[in-house]
Design a protein around this motif. Structure first.
Motif, mmCIF file in Angstrom:
data_model
loop_
_atom_site.group_PDB
_atom_site.id
_atom_site.type_symbol
_atom_site.label_atom_id
_atom_site.label_comp_id
_atom_site.label_asym_id
_atom_site.label_seq_id
_atom_site.Cartn_x
_atom_site.Cartn_y
_atom_site.Cartn_z
ATOM 1 N N TYR A 7 41.148 46.275 46.523
ATOM 2 C CA TYR A 7 42.793 45.903 46.457
ATOM 3 C C TYR A 7 43.398 47.268 46.485
ATOM 4 C CZ TYR A 7 40.561 41.497 45.871
ATOM 5 O OH TYR A 7 39.781 39.942 45.931
ATOM 6 N N TYR A 9 46.680 48.352 44.469
ATOM 7 C CA TYR A 9 47.924 48.157 43.148
ATOM 8 C C TYR A 9 49.000 49.357 42.901
ATOM 9 C CZ TYR A 9 49.636 46.648 38.554
ATOM 10 O OH TYR A 9 50.386 47.034 37.416
ATOM 11 N N LYS A 39 48.063 43.820 35.741
ATOM 12 C CA LYS A 39 47.707 42.538 36.565
ATOM 13 C C LYS A 39 46.332 42.445 37.590
ATOM 14 C CE LYS A 39 52.303 42.992 38.590
ATOM 15 N NZ LYS A 39 52.975 43.115 39.357
ATOM 16 N N ASP A 42 44.427 40.591 34.713
ATOM 17 C CA ASP A 42 44.575 39.003 34.797
ATOM 18 C C ASP A 42 44.134 38.347 35.685
ATOM 19 O OD1 ASP A 42 46.201 39.374 31.834
ATOM 20 O OD2 ASP A 42 48.039 39.222 33.210
ATOM 21 N N LYS A 43 43.955 38.961 36.823
ATOM 22 C CA LYS A 43 43.775 38.306 38.131
ATOM 23 C C LYS A 43 42.322 38.153 37.670
ATOM 24 C CE LYS A 43 43.315 39.086 42.792
ATOM 25 N NZ LYS A 43 44.026 37.874 43.475
#
Length: 229
Positions: A7, A9, A39, A42-43
């Motif tokens: 990913y 970010y 973020k 939290d994910k």
């Protein structure tokens, strides 16, 4: 197992973070991070069991309190970690703190004992305050270091790259209250005992035997890999 997923970010302009998630394993190594971006935490926090944060610039570890099922935590090469910020992580079984600039061994062991009460594997190699054979310490210094850590973390099964024996644990727990830590957090077990010969004549014979035999109980050093590494 799901395929490894990468990913990206962006936390701010001109800064892009790449991280990998693989069926509960997160790698954020070599990203120069002071903490995990909110973020990402939290994910993934509630489904992450293995977290690799090695080679970053982390100081404050309080963000880890969101990781409720964390089993393995790798913090190698974060040289400014503050042990006081380590949160309560009862699910952690494996903790690596290699080359983290640790100088106050006693403070870290005390915090680890409180915050990770179920820890089974701990690695502290390459820290300046730890006089193990890995760091160039003598055999006596290495034994003292092992005794202190094992005595304070009674459920520990592996320290650095050595599996702990029942005999080592018995000797360490029996003598840990008599270990002395100096200002640089290296251990002065032998000096402490010899300085109290006249004050402890009835106990000294047992202690001297423990000192002499503990070195014989230390297994040969070998590489140990935890399951799923």
């Amino acid at each position: 197992m799901d395929d490894l997923m990468a990913y990206s970010y962006k936390s701010k302009p001109n800064f892009e973070l790449t991280y990998k998630e693989d069926d509960g394993r997160i790698s954020l190594a070599y990203e120069h991070l002071p903490a995990i971006p909110r973020k990402i935490a939290d994910k993934f926090a509630l489904r992450t069991h293995t977290l690799d944060l090695s080679h970053n610039n982390i100081k404050d570890l309080m963000f880890l309190s969101n990781f409720k099922i964390l089993h393995t935590l790798i913090l190698d090469n974060n040289i400014s970690l503050n042990e006081k910020t380590l949160p309560f992580l009862p699910s952690v079984r494996i903790l690596w703190l290699n080359k983290c600039g640790i100088r106050q061994l006693a403070k870290w062991v005390h915090r680890i004992n409180i915050c990770t009460p179920n820890i089974q594997q701990l690695s502290l190699m390459g820290n300046p305050g730890i006089r193990s054979t890995f760091n160039g310490g003598s055999s006596l210094e290495n034994n003292d270091y092992m005794m202190y850590v094992i005595g304070n973390l009674p459920y520990l099964e592996v320290l650095d790259d050595a599996r702990i024996t029942d005999d080592q644990r018995e000797v360490a727990i029996a003598n840990v209250s008599s270990l002395a830590i100096n200002g640089t957090a290296s251990i002065n077990f032998h000096k402490h005992y010899t300085s109290e010969i006249t004050n402890r004549p009835t106990i000294l014979k047992h202690d001297a035997k423990a000192i002499r035999h503990f070195g014989q109980l230390v297994p040969k050093r070998s590489t140990y890999k935890f399951d799923g590494a």
